[in-house]
Structure formats: C-alpha cells, structure tokens
Write a protein that holds these residues in place. Structure first.
Motif, mmCIF file in Angstrom:
data_model
loop_
_atom_site.group_PDB
_atom_site.id
_atom_site.type_symbol
_atom_site.label_atom_id
_atom_site.label_comp_id
_atom_site.label_asym_id
_atom_site.label_seq_id
_atom_site.Cartn_x
_atom_site.Cartn_y
_atom_site.Cartn_z
ATOM 1 N N SER A 192 16.235 14.822 -19.529
ATOM 2 C CA SER A 192 16.552 13.907 -20.620
ATOM 3 C C SER A 192 16.746 12.487 -20.120
ATOM 4 N N LYS A 193 16.235 11.535 -20.894
ATOM 5 C CA LYS A 193 16.433 10.098 -20.684
ATOM 6 C C LYS A 193 15.739 9.548 -19.446
ATOM 7 N N GLU A 194 14.952 10.352 -18.767
ATOM 8 C CA GLU A 194 14.202 9.873 -17.600
ATOM 9 C C GLU A 194 12.723 9.829 -17.926
ATOM 10 N N LYS A 195 12.054 8.775 -17.454
ATOM 11 C CA LYS A 195 10.621 8.653 -17.684
ATOM 12 C C LYS A 195 9.893 9.777 -16.954
ATOM 13 N N PRO A 196 9.007 10.495 -17.628
ATOM 14 C CA PRO A 196 8.283 11.595 -16.978
ATOM 15 C C PRO A 196 7.533 11.108 -15.735
ATOM 16 N N ARG A 197 7.588 11.909 -14.691
ATOM 17 C CA ARG A 197 6.896 11.583 -13.445
ATOM 18 C C ARG A 197 5.392 11.824 -13.603
ATOM 19 N N ALA A 206 0.802 17.945 -15.193
ATOM 20 C CA ALA A 206 1.035 19.344 -15.556
ATOM 21 C C ALA A 206 0.995 19.534 -17.072
ATOM 22 N N PHE A 207 1.551 18.566 -17.813
ATOM 23 C CA PHE A 207 1.533 18.648 -19.272
ATOM 24 C C PHE A 207 0.098 18.598 -19.794
ATOM 25 N N PHE A 246 5.962 9.884 -24.942
ATOM 26 C CA PHE A 246 5.381 9.543 -23.645
ATOM 27 C C PHE A 246 4.281 10.539 -23.284
ATOM 28 N N PHE A 247 4.578 11.842 -23.374
ATOM 29 C CA PHE A 247 3.602 12.861 -23.002
ATOM 30 C C PHE A 247 2.399 12.858 -23.939
ATOM 31 N N ILE A 248 2.656 12.726 -25.228
ATOM 32 C CA ILE A 248 1.544 12.739 -26.187
ATOM 33 C C ILE A 248 0.633 11.535 -25.979
#
Length: 632
Positions: free
Chosen positions: A524-529, A535-536, A577-579
């Motif tokens: 939570s609250k961290e920008k995805p690496r 992986a996503f 972010f992921f989308i």
C-alpha cells in the motif's frame, strides 16, 4: 578675450552639467517606469499558488546590504502537524532573468513532499529593484541574501536541514552556499544536505564572452531595452523566446516564456551581468569540486544558454575531487536514441555500494546505480552524484516546458527520497500518516463514498474498490448480482486483488458464481516496482489468453467482451498505475492517453501526483513498437 573664453567655458560646463543631469534623470525615470511595468506584469500573471503563499519582507545581509522588499514564497508541508518537524526544507533559487514563477510546475508536486521556500531575487519577479548599488548584485551578495532568507524560515530549533534547488545562475548561488571550498560555506554550515542544479553554469565566461558581457554592461538600460524590443519581434516565435525554450517548444511553453521575459528588467539584468565578470564572478571548478553532499545535475541537449557540456564538466571535476574509480556506475555509455526525452547517468562515491544495472528490458529506475550505506536511516548525507541530460529538443526552459516537467518532477522526487532523506519520499510519508498497519475498512464512510466499480477501461479492465463480506451492497454475493459477466455482457469474469493483506471478504463468494479470483499482493501507498509491473502484465496476458477476455471475438469462459476487475483498497492509485502500464505496454496507448482513459472511466483518476510522475519517468525512455515515443 580671456574673459570671454572663460565665460564661454563656464556656460558650456553648466550646459553640460544640466544636460548630464537631465540625461541621468531621464534614465532613472525610464528605469522606474520599467520597474513599475515589470511589477504590474508579474502581479497580473502571478500563479495562484505563489500569490496565496507569498510575503514581502526586508532583509539585511552580513555584508550590510539591505533589500527592502523581497517576495518570498513559503508553503509548510500540508501534514506538518502529523509528520516530524525536522523534514528538510526545499529552497528554490531562479536564474538571471527568471523568477520563482518558473518553479511553479515543480512546486505543485514537491509541496506534497516537503516544506518549500522560493525567492524572487531583487529586481526579478515581484521583488523590488533595490538597493541600486552594483555590488549588491554580485553572485556572492545574492548568495548571502539567499542564506539570510533561509535562516529566517528554517526551523533551527528542530535542526531542520536544507536542500537547495537552483536553475541557471541560481545553481551558481547554491554552489557558493554548499561547497566546502567556498568563502561563504560558513553561512549555512552543515545545514545543507543536498543540492539539485538544473541547467548549471560551471565554467567562468571565456575571454570572448567576457568581452561581449563588458560591452553589454556599459549599455544604458534604455538602449538595451530597444535591443530587447527588436529581439522580441515575432511574438511566440521570436528569438527572445526560442533562445530559452528551443526551436520545437509548444505554444503553451512559449506563452510562459513571453511572461517571464516581460518580468525581466534590463537595468537589473545589466547590473548582474557586470557583477558576473568581476572579481566575485560565477563559481568555477574550485567551488563545484568542493561539494560533498548528494548532487543532482540536470541539463538539456538543446540548451543555448548553459550547454549540456557544463553538466559534463562539473561531473568530471567532482569525479576527480572525490576520486571516483571503476566501481562507480555510469549509464552514460548506454546507447542513446535522439528521440528519447531523457537519458540518465549515475556516479556514486567509491565507498558506496553500487547496485547492478537494471536489465535492458526493464524501464529505467531513478535509483539504479547508487545505493547509500545507511539503510533504514532517515538521512543520507554521503556524497552521491546523479546526472541527467534531456536530449533535444529540451532547452534552458526544461523546468517548466510541457514535455519535460512531469519527468523532471518524478526524477527530483525519487532523488530526494533515495539519496538525501527517505522522509522526503511520498511512500514514507503516506506510511507515517497511516494510523493502522493493517487496512480494515476502519474508515467506513470514506469507503462507502467511493463508487464500487468503473466502466470498462480500454475494453479490458474495470477498476474496483475492495469488497466487504458484511456489506449489504458491495459484498461478493451482491457484487456478482450487479457486475459479473453473467449479468452484463462486459461484466467482470476475473477479479485481481492487488492489496497486500488478506481481503476482508471471502473469495469463495465470487468463485461460486463463476467469477475467478487471483491474488497479486502489492504494498500500500508505494509505487509499484518495474518487476511488479512486468509480473502484472504477464498475469493479465495469461488471463486474457485463458479466458478470452477483452476481445470482441474472444472464446472461453470469460465470453468475449468480459472484463478483468482490479482492486487495491479504493481502486485509484495502485490500481490505476498497473492498468495504465498495461494499456501502454500491450495496447499501444500513449502515456497521457492511458492516464486520461483511466481518469475518465474511474474519476478522478490516479490521485497521488507522485504516482503519475513516476509513470512519466518510467516511460520517458520506453519506445512504442511503432517507433514513436510513449507519452510524448
């Protein structure tokens, strides 16, 4: 005859004195009129952020110069009462012909990370042109003024540290305050813990440049005004604008530069120019090489004012002075594409550990190349050097130019948290503001106010908020009655839960109704690496392949247009972010189009500004398969 000659000489002397007095009076009247026009123009175009948080004060420096009306912008951290009082102060210093307004785009992001202080130097922006003493406008005198203002605003009682951010001449002022070899290093001592130099000037003027500057310095300001008037012919396309923002600048950036030009006063400009070629001119190698705190140097390949070579010169001086050897990591040797909006290179002190480069298939990361040996501590004072050159068409105005400012904001945010003080990072602050380590829908009213599920995003996704098992409206058994593929054609066939914790609902409620559930935990609250994004993307590829999702002619359990539901807690930041990453990497979206698509379908879109800035940093150097630049 002698008496007549004497009388004639006296008359000519008196006439000359009267004429001289009239010329000087006229000259001063012109200067006052120009000052009035400048202040009116600056006030009329003052960004609301600056206008709302500015004050006008008088400051007297250690050398005895009094500047009676200096405009200072100061904005405490929004959550100052909840965070440690010692979070560093960011101080912004503009260059010759500039003003604090040039930093507004950066300030919009950085005021969310730290208390910020920006200054209009005397005679620039909305600050008064006083005193008129030439010596009050040397680089050393202006550095003393900046130090004096910082002391007024810095929280000395809580030992608040300072990070200096400068542009052009502002970098030279900051170098004088930061360097251990500067005669002014005593003014702030150990209070400066980092420095960011955008378009810095390293070398002193060459002999030819000094000759030109001396000739300029002798020009009366009304004459110089006429030359500037000629230079402004062409409006947005004039040489005066193009010289700063570059040949390929967009109209919005050019309009901003026209405003900045109107706020630049000839008389002040000439005084600073004259002072810059004197004994206390611009700092050179001896000063720059004495910097011992983390330093980020930024240049623009098309910069005609302070060429990008200046960054390389300073980097070389620091490399020599800190004896950086082969252990240092430097990305400058990597191939550069002329269309890319940014290339980066890192150098770390030899005693620091150096992380391996990211694989070439990964998006570049701001923190690649340097790892400071002070993990889990809040301050990072060891020397570290980061250099970035924005390729053409980036020019001297890159700090407010539309194509570069988002990328630069993200880079500065990352540098501050990675190399200076982790408390300057949005992730650290968001965690510090969280009252509970485990999210449990404690803020029920906030959760209830968020819409349950979005319209299809890119024809593939729906952004959701997490479900509650005991909720009468948004529990798994209620969700499938409204949003599943069995109810609507483009309903949800698969739910991807990207929250880190065990969900506060039973996935069996989805599975029993034919909606597949997959857990993809992120913090939570961290920008995805970058590795998490990779992986996503692969996970979604597999889901689309296996269930035929997001396709008009798809076959399989999902049923053609059926979508993938993605949720974190509320379905805005990590989810967005992921989308967005998937739309860019797999669907060929330009970055800003992907961000806009998510925002329109899941308003107001990605809420955390630093998440959006990180996307611009990640995809700044990533090329679409069609050969165009993503997000540009």
């Amino acid at each position: 005859m002698d008496a007549l000659q004497r009388s004639s000489a006296i008359r000519w002397t008196l006439l000359s004195m009267v004429a001289g007095f009239a010329i000087i009076s006229g000259w001063r009247a012109v200067e006052k009129a120009q000052t009035k026009r400048r202040l009116q123009a600056a006030e009329a175009s003052d960004p609301s952020l600056l206008a709302k948080h500015c004050t006008f004060s008088s400051f007297t420096t250690p050398s005895g110069y009094t500047y009676p009306r200096i405009r200072v912008f100061y904005k405490p951290h929004l959550n100052a009462y909840k965070l440690p009082k010692s979070i560093p102060l960011l101080v912004f210093t503009h260059g010759l012909g500039g003003s604090a307004a040039q930093f507004v785009s950066l300030l919009t992001s950085l005021i969310n990370q730290a208390p910020c202080l920006a200054i209009d130097l005397p005679g620039f922006g909305r600050s008064e042109f006083a005193p008129r003493n030439d010596k009050a406008y040397t680089t050393h005198a202006l550095a003393e003024l900046v130090a004096t203002i910082i002391k007024d605003y810095r929280d000395a009682e809580n030992d608040q540290k300072v990070v200096l951010v400068g542009h052009s001449m502002g970098c030279s002022i900051n170098a004088l305050l930061t360097s251990s070899t500067s005669p002014l290093t005593h003014l702030l001592g150990d209070d400066i813990i980092g420095c960011i130099a955008i378009c810095p000037k390293g070398e002193s003027p060459t002999q030819n440049e000094a000759t030109v500057l001396r000739r300029l310095a002798w020009l009366p300001s009304p004459i110089f005004d006429l030359l500037r008037l000629v230079d402004r012919r062409g409006g947005l396309a004039s040489r005066s604008v193009t010289r700063i923002v570059g040949d390929s600048a967009d109209d919005e950036t050019r309009k901003m530069q026209v405003k900045f030009n109107m706020q630049s006063e000839s008389a002040v400009f000439l005084r600073v120019v004259a002072a810059g070629i004197g004994a206390e001119g611009m700092p050179g190698k001896a000063i720059w090489s004495g910097i011992k705190v983390p330093l980020f140097l930024v240049g623009g390949e098309s910069d005609r004012i302070t060429p990008a070579q200046e960054v390389e010169n300073i980097k070389e001086w620091l490399t020599e002075s800190h004896h950086l050897g082969s252990e240092s990591h430097n990305n400058d040797s990597e191939p550069k594409h002329p269309a890319l909006p940014v290339t980066t290179g890192d150098t770390a002190a030899a005693e620091n550990t150096v992380a391996p480069s990211q694989p070439s298939s990964d998006p570049p990361r701001m923190d690649s190349g340097v790892a400071i040996k002070d993990s889990h501590t809040s301050t990072k004072h060891a020397f570290a050097l980061k250099t970035t050159t924005f390729p053409a068409p980036a020019a001297h105005g890159l700090l407010y130019s539309t194509p570069t400012v988002r990328i630069l904001s993200g880079m500065l945010e990352n540098f501050l948290a990675t190399h200076i003080d982790e408390r300057l990072g949005a992730s650290w602050q968001l965690h510090a503001l969280t009252t509970s380590g485990k999210w449990d829908v404690k803020n029920l009213k906030k959760w209830q106010a968020v819409s349950a599920c979005s319209e299809p995003i890119g024809g593939i996704f729906r952004a959701m908020k997490t479900m509650r098992e005991v909720d009468p409206v948004h529990s798994p058994k209620e969700f499938v009655k409204v949003w599943s593929r069995g109810v609507i054609e483009d309903g949800v066939a698969v739910v991807v839960d990207i929250s880190h914790e065990t969900p506060v609902y039973h996935p069996e409620g989805l599975e029993s109704a034919g909606v597949r559930y997959f857990k993809f935990p992120t913090v939570s609250k961290e920008k995805p690496r970058p590795d998490e994004v990779d992986a996503f993307v692969k996970l979604v590829d597999g889901l689309r392949r296996d269930y035929g999702l997001g396709k008009e002619d798809g076959k399989g359990e999902g049923g053609g247009r059926a979508t993938i539901g993605v949720h974190c807690h509320y379905g805005f930041n990590r989810t967005g972010f992921f989308i967005v990453c998937y739309l860019v990497e797999r669907e060929g979206y330009r970055l800003q189009d992907a961000v806009q698509e998510f925002g329109e379908k899941r308003p107001p879109g990605i809420r955390h500004e630093h998440f959006v800035n990180e996307l611009y940093v990640r995809y700044a150097v990533k090329m679409e398969r069609r050969g165009t630049v993503i997000g540009m």
